[in-house]
Enzyme design. Structure first.
Site, PDB file in Angstrom:
ATOM      1  CG  LEU A  36      -1.904  -1.235   1.443  1.00  0.00           C
ATOM      2  CD1 LEU A  36      -2.744  -0.926   2.611  1.00  0.00           C
ATOM      3  CD2 LEU A  36      -2.716  -1.386   0.056  1.00  0.00           C
ATOM      4  CG  ASP A  37      -0.665   4.689  -2.253  1.00  0.00           C
ATOM      5  OD1 ASP A  37      -1.458   4.710  -1.786  1.00  0.00           O
ATOM      6  OD2 ASP A  37      -0.761   4.619  -3.673  1.00  0.00           O
ATOM      7  CB  ILE A  38       0.716   7.993   1.418  1.00  0.00           C
ATOM      8  CG1 ILE A  38       0.379   8.929   2.788  1.00  0.00           C
ATOM      9  CG2 ILE A  38       0.259   8.845   0.168  1.00  0.00           C
ATOM     10  CD1 ILE A  38       1.387  10.126   3.103  1.00  0.00           C
ATOM     11  CG  PHE A  39      -3.547   8.411  -1.578  1.00  0.00           C
ATOM     12  CD1 PHE A  39      -3.771   9.555  -0.940  1.00  0.00           C
ATOM     13  CD2 PHE A  39      -2.279   8.407  -2.724  1.00  0.00           C
ATOM     14  CE1 PHE A  39      -3.343  10.758  -1.229  1.00  0.00           C
ATOM     15  CE2 PHE A  39      -1.591   9.631  -2.841  1.00  0.00           C
ATOM     16  CZ  PHE A  39      -2.209  10.832  -2.440  1.00  0.00           C
ATOM     17  CD  GLN A  40      -3.197   2.925   4.465  1.00  0.00           C
ATOM     18  OE1 GLN A  40      -3.323   1.903   4.826  1.00  0.00           O
ATOM     19  NE2 GLN A  40      -1.928   3.616   4.467  1.00  0.00           N
TER      20      GLN A  40
END
Length: 134
Positions: free
Chosen positions: A14-18
């Site tokens: 996952l990235d910062i935006f989930q």
């Protein structure tokens, strides 16, 4: 012929935006291709002959997001055959709702490690691939 492999989305995907980071989809697609080549049973024979598939182009269309815990199914199949290259069509679907997440086209060249250059596909592989093209 179509290959399928499932991948469960983990926290490290996952990235910062989930949702799944775009770069992770490249890894998921690669896993699908490796599984496909295992099923197709050409990888080991080619390596013994000093021939490899080298990726020369990838086009990805992102259609929907995927998140933690989703099970993604990577579908892979041959779609085009040229003298020295093959193109594979790949799709990633969310297994729970069959929603299309990613579509991709990946082009490989047949590459000789000895000559350090693209070479024509050996005839036996060409025939096998022709039979498998959708």
């Amino acid at each position: 012929m179509q290959g399928k492999v499932q991948i469960k989305v983990r926290g490290y995907h996952l990235d910062i935006f989930q949702h799944v980071n775009n770069a992770r989809y490249l890894e998921f697609l690669e896993e699908g291709r490796w599984a496909f080549f295992d099923e197709f049973n050409v990888g080991d024979d080619m390596l013994k002959q000093g021939i490899v598939w080298a990726v020369v182009n990838i086009n990805i269309d992102f259609k929907a997001e995927a998140g933690f815990g989703d099970v993604l199914e990577v579908e892979t199949q041959f779609s085009k055959l040229s003298n020295r290259s093959i193109t594979m069509k790949q799709r990633i679907l969310n297994a729970s709702n069959n929603k299309l997440v990613v579509e991709a086209d990946v082009t490989y060249v047949c590459f000789s490690k000895e000559h350090q250059a693209a070479i024509p596909l050996p005839e036996d592989y060409r025939q096998k691939i022709e039979q498998a093209i959708v």
